[in-house]
Write an enzyme that holds these catalytic residues in place. Structure first.
Site, short mmCIF file in Angstrom:
data_model
loop_
_atom_site.label_atom_id
_atom_site.label_comp_id
_atom_site.label_asym_id
_atom_site.label_seq_id
_atom_site.Cartn_x
_atom_site.Cartn_y
_atom_site.Cartn_z
N SER A 120 -9.35 0.00 -6.58
CA SER A 120 -9.17 -1.40 -6.92
C SER A 120 -10.16 -1.86 -8.00
O SER A 120 -10.30 -1.21 -9.03
CB SER A 120 -9.30 -2.23 -5.63
N ASP A 179 1.78 -0.06 -3.10
CA ASP A 179 0.80 -1.07 -3.49
C ASP A 179 1.50 -2.12 -4.34
O ASP A 179 2.29 -1.79 -5.22
CB ASP A 179 -0.32 -0.39 -4.31
N HIS A 187 -2.36 0.25 -1.26
CA HIS A 187 -3.55 0.08 -2.10
C HIS A 187 -4.68 1.00 -1.66
O HIS A 187 -5.43 1.52 -2.48
CB HIS A 187 -3.98 -1.39 -2.00
#
Length: 441
Positions: free
Chosen positions: A158, A359, A419
């Protein structure tokens, strides 16, 4: 603070959880603080590789960087994703310690157990994040000489990917100048916030193609994405961050609260904040940082783990400054770092991009979009490669991922993962680590 190796704390936790210990199961660990600036303290936690047939000196060292900004690698990455134990204190079958030693760092300062003594010291941009980490890495490799020649990789997730790109470039230069002694081998950017605009512009098409938006919803999401693009084009980055929060609200309204981290799992909406100051920023913080401080992990970190570590100041609560970390980075949040990735490739640094199929926040379509913008001369040859299907084991018949690589650039499409790739597809994530660190092809 550089304590001696300390495996005893983990032994006590495991025994308390009723786990029978074998000596080989018990990773050696170290932890401590580094003062990266006056009154700015960074917490780190190192686990030595734990492989039945290889000593840690035969395996690489991985630095893990969490996202947020403000989410804790020592907490979330460690206990929810890749560390030796999960948050129930049970051994994790897919811990990356089988393939590498792992260094978790709570960064930027103020994240997790890291803290600042003065509120003016929170990082406000990537430059400060990078310079703080350079101070940390310099001290780490000076004190832990056993890791100076071991292959060193930076893995990230991320917003951690954006930080990893900047840190990798600075580290490469420091190694070349001889100011940091380490064997830096490359970086892996997982579901990474490299080009926020490319992510945002792909949300509508991705949700539409997976039947999570209708024509009206697509039009609404596209309209707010265009507002964000206009703000970025005018260099209004704080406004772009606020509009990003608005865009997520529009998506939640149209999708019956799709989970931004995995579109196949249901997100239960949190109560909205009563505070009237910047509601979009508060919403973003709650969704993307507070989300990683769930009660069970919070209780673990501020309870048994804090007792085990013995060095956390009384005034410091795990995650206590995370909102400040996030809000101080608001202007930096929507800035792209595609140019840094180009510089890494030009400097012959190995760069891997990996992304989870499910994601949304950093969907694969958006990742592919910014990769198309690279000025890397070999991009054409990379694109011409046929991707290869990957399986978690020779016996498996289920496609776990696709992989493509050319020269010093590689991409992994991880199937059935959101994610947090290691949480959703632990076996495939571990296989990927072995491939990236050249232990497996």
């Amino acid at each position: 603070m550089w304590p001696l190796r300390a495996a005893t704390g983990l032994s006590l936790l495991l025994l308390a959880a009723g786990v029978v210990l074998r000596q080989s199961q018990e990773p050696d660990e170290l932890w401590g603080y580094v003062q990266v600036r006056s009154k700015a303290h960074m917490f780190w936690w190192l686990y030595y590789a734990n492989n039945p047939t290889k000593d840690f000196t035969e395996l690489p060292l991985i630095l893990w960087l969490q996202g947020g900004p403000g989410a804790s690698g020592c907490g979330f990455g460690n206990f929810e994703e890749i560390g030796p134990l999960d948050k129930e204190m049970k051994p994790r079958n897919t811990t990356w310690l089988q393939a590498a030693s792992i260094l978790f760092v709570d960064n930027p300062v103020g994240t997790g157990f890291s803290y600042v003594d003065d509120c003016s010291l929170f990082a406000k941009n990537l430059t400060t994040v990078v310079s703080d980490m350079m101070v940390f890495l310099g001290k780490f490799f000076t004190c832990r000489t056993e890791f100076q020649t071991i292959p060193f990789y930076i893995f990230s997730e991320s917003y951690g990917g954006k930080m990893a790109a900047g840190i990798a470039l600075e580290l490469q230069q420091a190694v070349q100048k001889g100011t940091i002694k380490c064997n830096f081998m490359g970086t892996a950017l997982g579901d990474s916030w490299i080009s926020p605009l490319d992510s945002v512009l792909s949300w509508g098409p991705y949700l539409y193609s997976t039947s999570l938006l209708d024509d009206n919803g697509l039009a609404e999401v596209t309209a707010v994405a265009k507002e964000i693009m206009d703000a970025i084009n005018k260099n209004q980055y704080v406004l772009a961050t606020e509009l990003w929060g608005k865009a997520e609200g529009v998506i939640e309204e149209n999708t019956d609260n799709v989970n931004f981290y995995n579109i196949m799992t249901k997100e239960v909406p949190e109560m909205k904040s009563n505070e009237q100051e910047n509601l979009h920023l508060i919403g973003l913080y709650q969704r993307h940082v507070k989300n990683m401080h769930k009660d069970s992990l919070n209780e673990l970190m501020n309870g048994p783990i804090r007792k085990k570590l013995k060095i956390i100041p009384d005034s410091v609560k795990w995650g206590g400054q995370s909102r400040d970390v996030f809000e101080n980075m608001a202007e930096d949040f929507m800035k792209p770092v595609i140019g840094i990735v180009d510089q890494l490739l030009a400097a012959n640094v190995n760069v891997t991009v990996y992304n989870g199929q499910l994601d949304l926040i950093v969907d694969t379509m958006g990742q592919e979009a910014w990769i198309r913008k690279l000025k890397w001369p070999n991009l054409g040859q990379f694109n011409q490669q046929r991707w290869k299907a990957l399986y978690v084991s020779p016996e498996s018949t289920e496609t776990a991922a696709f992989h493509k690589a050319y020269e010093n650039f590689a991409f992994f499409w991880i199937l059935k993962a959101g994610h947090m790739v290691p949480s959703d597809q632990g076996e495939m994530a571990l296989k990927m680590v072995r491939m990236v660190t050249q232990q497996q092809h």
